[in-house]
Design an enzyme around this catalytic site. Structure first.
Site, PDB file in Angstrom:
ATOM      1  CB  ILE A  66      -0.585   0.041   1.334  1.00  0.00           C
ATOM      2  CG1 ILE A  66      -1.752  -0.983   1.368  1.00  0.00           C
ATOM      3  CG2 ILE A  66      -1.937   1.053   1.136  1.00  0.00           C
ATOM      4  CD1 ILE A  66      -2.841  -1.556  -0.485  1.00  0.00           C
ATOM      5  CE  LYS A  67       4.106   4.673  -4.662  1.00  0.00           C
ATOM      6  NZ  LYS A  67       3.769   5.058  -6.116  1.00  0.00           N
ATOM      7  CG  LEU A  68      -0.411   4.403   3.051  1.00  0.00           C
ATOM      8  CD1 LEU A  68      -0.687   4.262   4.503  1.00  0.00           C
ATOM      9  CD2 LEU A  68      -2.017   5.021   2.926  1.00  0.00           C
TER      10      LEU A  68
END
Ligand code: E4P
Length: 220
Positions: free
Chosen positions: A82-84
């Site tokens: 997951i890219k945040l």
């Protein structure tokens, strides 16, 4: 040194994965938009091609929304990362998702101070954007040097330095010199890494000399 491919173009990923050199993939909302395709479908297809980490970015800006999107995206495949974004909300979501055992790539990192925060939030990867720093007259690779040095002072930091916004082969060489863990490469830059005129010239000479012998090498 791991190579990720920085694209959402499934055909490109298929082609480059065949080289055996691709360890993962990074996407972002702009790259996804460029394909004109359904994002979930794209991520699913990429995860089937590349077994390594595949970064899928949330577009929510508040922690709760990021968590909801992150939890949905990670269901696509076990290798979804997951890219945040590197914001207070993003880092809160990073801590929660990391504690749940999900790999998080904290993106849009432009300072060493931000990279320290990402490591403390338990990110699997931090993505400093070297090309965009170069674009505004900073030396992007200095940031990589700082982050690698700082992280090496703290063995408890497990965050990998993922060099992003790569524009040319020298970014890759310099990332290697500095000991960065990962570089994410636009397909064009990955292909440029192979190129050297002396390789082409040398091969042409070898083949022409060999032809003069009239011999063949057996094949199995
Ligand atoms: C990283 O994960 C980003 O997708 C990417 O490297 C951004 O690169 P750009 O600055 O060329 O858009």
């Amino acid at each position: 040194m791991k190579f990720f491919v920085d694209t959402a173009d499934v055909a490109e990923i298929q082609d480059l994965a065949a080289t055996g050199l691709v360890d993962g993939v990074t996407t972002n909302p702009s790259l996804a938009a460029k394909t004109g395709r359904d994002f979930i479908e794209i991520v699913k297809e990429i995860c089937e091609i590349v077994p390594g980490p595949v970064s899928a970015e949330v577009v929510a800006t508040e922690t709760d929304g990021m968590l909801r999107q992150g939890r949905a995206l990670r269901k696509i495949a076990p290798n979804v990362t997951i890219k945040l974004p590197l914001t207070p909300d993003g880092l809160r979501a990073c801590k929660t998702l990391s504690d749940e055992g999900t790999m998080v790539n904290v993106t849009l990192c432009f300072s060493a101070a931000q990279a320290i925060l990402a490591a403390k939030a338990g990110a699997a990867f931090v993505s400093p954007f070297v090309g965009r720093l170069d674009d505004i007259g900073h030396e992007g690779m200095d940031l990589i040097s700082d982050i690698v040095a700082i992280y090496s002072n703290y063995p408890a930091f497990k965050t990998e330095v993922l060099v992003a916004s790569v524009r040319h082969p020298m970014h890759v060489v310099e990332a290697g010199r500095l000991g960065a863990d990962v570089v994410t490469l636009p397909p064009k830059v990955l292909r440029q890494l192979y190129a050297h005129p002396l390789t082409d010239k040398g091969l042409a000479a070898f083949l022409s000399d060999w032809e003069k012998t009239g011999q063949t090498i057996p094949e199995e």
